[in-house]
Design a protein around this motif. Structure first.
Motif, PDB file in Angstrom:
ATOM      1  N   GLU A  87       0.835  -1.213   0.000  1.00 39.87           N
ATOM      2  CA  GLU A  87       0.000   0.000   0.000  1.00 39.87           C
ATOM      3  C   GLU A  87       0.867   1.259   0.000  1.00 39.87           C
ATOM      4  OE1 GLU A  87      -3.274   0.447  -0.514  1.00 39.87           O
ATOM      5  OE2 GLU A  87      -3.213  -1.700  -0.931  1.00 39.87           O
ATOM      6  N   ARG A  88       2.009   1.223   0.712  1.00 44.64           N
ATOM      7  CA  ARG A  88       2.921   2.372   0.675  1.00 44.64           C
ATOM      8  C   ARG A  88       3.459   2.569  -0.741  1.00 44.64           C
ATOM      9  NH1 ARG A  88       4.274   0.399   5.722  1.00 44.64           N
ATOM     10  NH2 ARG A  88       5.996  -0.873   4.958  1.00 44.64           N
ATOM     11  N   ARG A  90       1.956   1.653  -3.473  1.00 44.07           N
ATOM     12  CA  ARG A  90       0.823   2.116  -4.273  1.00 44.07           C
ATOM     13  C   ARG A  90       0.596   3.618  -4.065  1.00 44.07           C
ATOM     14  NH1 ARG A  90      -4.336  -0.926  -5.500  1.00 44.07           N
ATOM     15  NH2 ARG A  90      -3.116  -2.605  -4.629  1.00 44.07           N
ATOM     16  N   ALA A  91       0.678   4.057  -2.804  1.00 41.71           N
ATOM     17  CA  ALA A  91       0.487   5.482  -2.515  1.00 41.71           C
ATOM     18  C   ALA A  91       1.606   6.317  -3.143  1.00 41.71           C
ATOM     19  CB  ALA A  91       0.446   5.703  -1.000  1.00 41.71           C
ATOM     20  N   ASP A  92       2.838   5.796  -3.105  1.00 41.49           N
ATOM     21  CA  ASP A  92       3.949   6.514  -3.723  1.00 41.49           C
ATOM     22  C   ASP A  92       3.773   6.608  -5.240  1.00 41.49           C
ATOM     23  OD1 ASP A  92       5.088   6.856  -1.255  1.00 41.49           O
ATOM     24  OD2 ASP A  92       6.629   5.301  -1.505  1.00 41.49           O
ATOM     25  N   ALA A  94       0.866   6.544  -6.789  1.00 39.84           N
ATOM     26  CA  ALA A  94      -0.264   7.458  -7.014  1.00 39.84           C
ATOM     27  C   ALA A  94       0.164   8.911  -6.838  1.00 39.84           C
ATOM     28  CB  ALA A  94      -1.405   7.119  -6.054  1.00 39.84           C
ATOM     29  N   ALA A  95       1.063   9.171  -5.895  1.00 41.91           N
ATOM     30  CA  ALA A  95       1.521  10.537  -5.647  1.00 41.91           C
ATOM     31  C   ALA A  95       2.673  10.920  -6.571  1.00 41.91           C
ATOM     32  CB  ALA A  95       1.956  10.678  -4.185  1.00 41.91           C
ATOM     33  N   TRP A 136      -0.629   0.528 -10.658  1.00 41.32           N
ATOM     34  CA  TRP A 136      -1.618   0.049  -9.691  1.00 41.32           C
ATOM     35  C   TRP A 136      -1.988  -1.404  -9.976  1.00 41.32           C
ATOM     36  CZ3 TRP A 136      -5.374   2.492  -6.205  1.00 41.32           C
ATOM     37  CH2 TRP A 136      -4.896   3.687  -5.692  1.00 41.32           C
TER      38      TRP A 136
END
Length: 164
Positions: A87-88, A90-92, A94-95, A136
């Motif tokens: 998830e980290r 994925r967030a990286d 996405a950002a 993703w």
């Protein structure tokens, strides 16, 4: 013989028969009491053995359940850690703090390339940068792999510990 003698003889024979019958009845009663006591002792021994066996089986089952719970807790913790890392990532992605790239290599002798592509120059050892959506998707696939591996490790540990 006089009738009184016959009556006396009949009475003596009757008393003897009754006495014999009574003595035999007492003897049979004692045998039945002994058999009953033996039967009760056998039933008590069988009951005790069965209770011991049930207790042993329950203890073994409880030990297996504890081992399973320990392995499950460990596998759940490892899976949660790996999924949190995913998830980290994925967030990286996405950002746009990270970009997902795939290293690849094409061979000019590949049967998957057309003749015109084979004659053109190929970039060996390059990387392909994926879009956010593709990144993703790759991380979703990775999350599924993490879950599958955790389940397999848990099953293997269960088999090694409990089913031996």
């Amino acid at each position: 013989m006089t009738p009184w003698r016959w009556a006396g003889l009949a009475a003596v024979v009757a008393i003897a028969c009754f006495s014999t019958w009574k003595v035999e009845a007492w003897r049979y009663d004692k045998q039945l009491a002994d058999l009953n006591a033996s039967h009760q002792a056998d039933l008590a021994a069988i009951s005790t053995a069965a209770a011991d066996r049930v207790r042993q089986v329950l203890e073994k089952q409880q030990a297996a359940q504890k081992i399973l719970a320990d392995h499950d807790a460990k596998a759940t913790k490892e899976k949660a850690h790996a999924l949190a890392e995913n998830e980290r990532l994925r967030a990286d992605v996405a950002a746009s703090d990270r970009q997902l790239r795939i290293a690849g290599r094409c061979s000019a002798n590949s049967s998957n390339l057309s003749d015109t592509t084979k004659t053109a120059s190929l970039d060996d050892g390059g990387t392909v940068e994926l879009t956010g959506a593709a990144g993703w998707a790759v991380l979703d696939i990775r999350a599924g792999i993490i879950k599958d591996r955790a389940a397999l490790r848990g099953l293997q540990a269960y088999i090694e510990e409990v089913c031996r």
